[in-house]
Enzyme design. Structure first.
Site, short mmCIF file in Angstrom:
data_model
loop_
_atom_site.label_atom_id
_atom_site.label_comp_id
_atom_site.label_asym_id
_atom_site.label_seq_id
_atom_site.Cartn_x
_atom_site.Cartn_y
_atom_site.Cartn_z
N SER A 71 56.90 26.76 44.85
CA SER A 71 57.61 27.11 46.05
C SER A 71 57.04 26.59 47.33
CB SER A 71 58.18 28.63 46.35
OG SER A 71 58.78 28.88 45.12
N1 SAH Z 1 56.05 31.73 41.36
C1 SAH Z 1 55.79 30.07 40.87
C2 SAH Z 1 56.96 29.23 40.81
C3 SAH Z 1 58.08 29.71 39.98
S1 SAH Z 1 59.04 28.55 39.34
C4 SAH Z 1 54.56 29.39 41.43
O1 SAH Z 1 53.83 30.28 42.59
O2 SAH Z 1 53.98 28.57 41.21
C5 SAH Z 1 60.08 29.53 38.54
C6 SAH Z 1 59.40 29.95 37.18
O3 SAH Z 1 60.05 30.80 36.37
C7 SAH Z 1 59.21 28.83 36.14
O4 SAH Z 1 57.66 28.76 35.77
C8 SAH Z 1 60.07 29.27 34.78
O5 SAH Z 1 59.44 28.82 33.57
C9 SAH Z 1 60.00 30.77 35.08
N2 SAH Z 1 61.08 31.48 34.26
C10 SAH Z 1 62.26 31.20 34.25
N3 SAH Z 1 63.18 31.89 33.72
C11 SAH Z 1 62.24 32.88 33.21
C12 SAH Z 1 62.45 34.29 32.74
N4 SAH Z 1 63.49 34.79 32.13
N5 SAH Z 1 61.07 35.08 32.62
C13 SAH Z 1 60.16 34.58 33.06
N6 SAH Z 1 60.01 33.48 33.59
C14 SAH Z 1 61.05 32.59 33.74
#
Ligand code: SAH
Length: 251
Positions: free
Chosen positions: A101
């Site tokens: 983000s």
């Molecule tokens: N917080 C992160 C960015 C998040 S992007 C940072 O600081 O870089 C969103 C993330 O959520 C992705 O890596 C994706 O794989 C994960 N994601 C998607 N669905 C999910 C789920 N059901 N449980 C855990 N992670 C999930």
């Protein structure tokens, strides 16, 4: 030699000695992979500029959050090809089609969690590990869940190299939360979903806050606070996150 020329020469010698000393110190402190004290201090200056010019002006005021944003080296969490723009206020691609983000949004979401006195925070969607690191600068224990295993492997490597010891990780579907560690003082979901997962509401301590993007293409960032009687809900702003993926698509 006249005296201004002599002064200039002695200034040059002093600067060369200073540069030499700093280079030796960088070598001695074991800084590796081509980094140096110069590079680190340049990156620190970039981070300070990011906070002063982008995050503060976006409205974030909490000094604890601002300090954390000044500390976490975002350039270590982005792919090397984006390193030069790591401190621009933009989301960036990481691997597996996911994104880290934009810093002002990380700061806003962290501020809205009101973490003063919080002990345990849960994050759903570890991604690069950057948001987890920001949280780990503020609270004693961060629990973070990622569904894509190779992303978690990479994030764990980065966080370990940076010396974070208070981040606990799990690979799996974060929809279910982490019941064994509940209740949490705060929960942050960094992937979009069209409804609030009941397990996450259930795992919130009384007084605790949950922040998450609700919606499909664009989302509203929503904040829930658990009270003794139920939950208060507040809409913060419009955002755009990658979707939360379910392990089995039953709800
Ligand atoms: N917080 C992160 C960015 C998040 S992007 C940072 O600081 O870089 C969103 C993330 O959520 C992705 O890596 C994706 O794989 C994960 N994601 C998607 N669905 C999910 C789920 N059901 N449980 C855990 N992670 C999930």
């Amino acid at each position: 030699m006249n005296s201004p020329a002599r002064a200039l020469t002695s200034l040059r010698i002093t600067s060369i000695m200073l540069i030499h000393c700093l280079a030796v110190m960088a070598g001695c402190s074991g800084i590796s992979r081509g980094d140096s004290l110069f590079a680190d201090s340049a990156r620190q200056a970039e981070r300070d500029r990011m906070v002063d010019e982008q995050i503060v002006s976006s409205g974030v005021k909490d000094s604890v959050v601002l300090t954390a944003m000044r500390r976490v080296p975002r350039h270590k969490f982005v792919p090397a090809r984006y390193s030069t723009i790591a401190y621009h206020d933009v989301p960036l691609p990481i691997s597996h089609g996911q994104t880290i983000s934009q810093p002002s949004l990380v700061a806003l979401m962290t501020e809205k969690l009101a973490l003063q006195g919080a002990k345990k925070v849960l994050e759903i969607g570890t991604g690069s590990g950057y948001q987890a690191a920001v949280l780990a600068e503020i609270v004693p224990h961060v629990f973070t869940i990622e569904i894509i295993e190779p992303l978690m492997t990479e994030a764990t490597r980065t966080l370990t190299e940076l010396g974070y010891r208070n981040i606990h990780t799990r690979v799996g579907d974060g929809y279910q939360g982490w019941p064994e560690e509940a209740p949490f003082d705060a929960i942050i979901v960094t992937a979009a979903i069209d409804h609030v997962p009941q397990p996450l509401l259930d795992q919130l301590a009384v007084g605790g806050r949950l922040i998450l993007p609700i919606g499909r293409y664009y989302q509203t960032l929503e904040l829930y606070r658990r009270t003794a009687e139920g939950y208060e809900r507040k809409i913060i702003t419009l955002v755009r996150f990658v979707p939360l993926v379910r392990e089995q698509q039953q709800e």
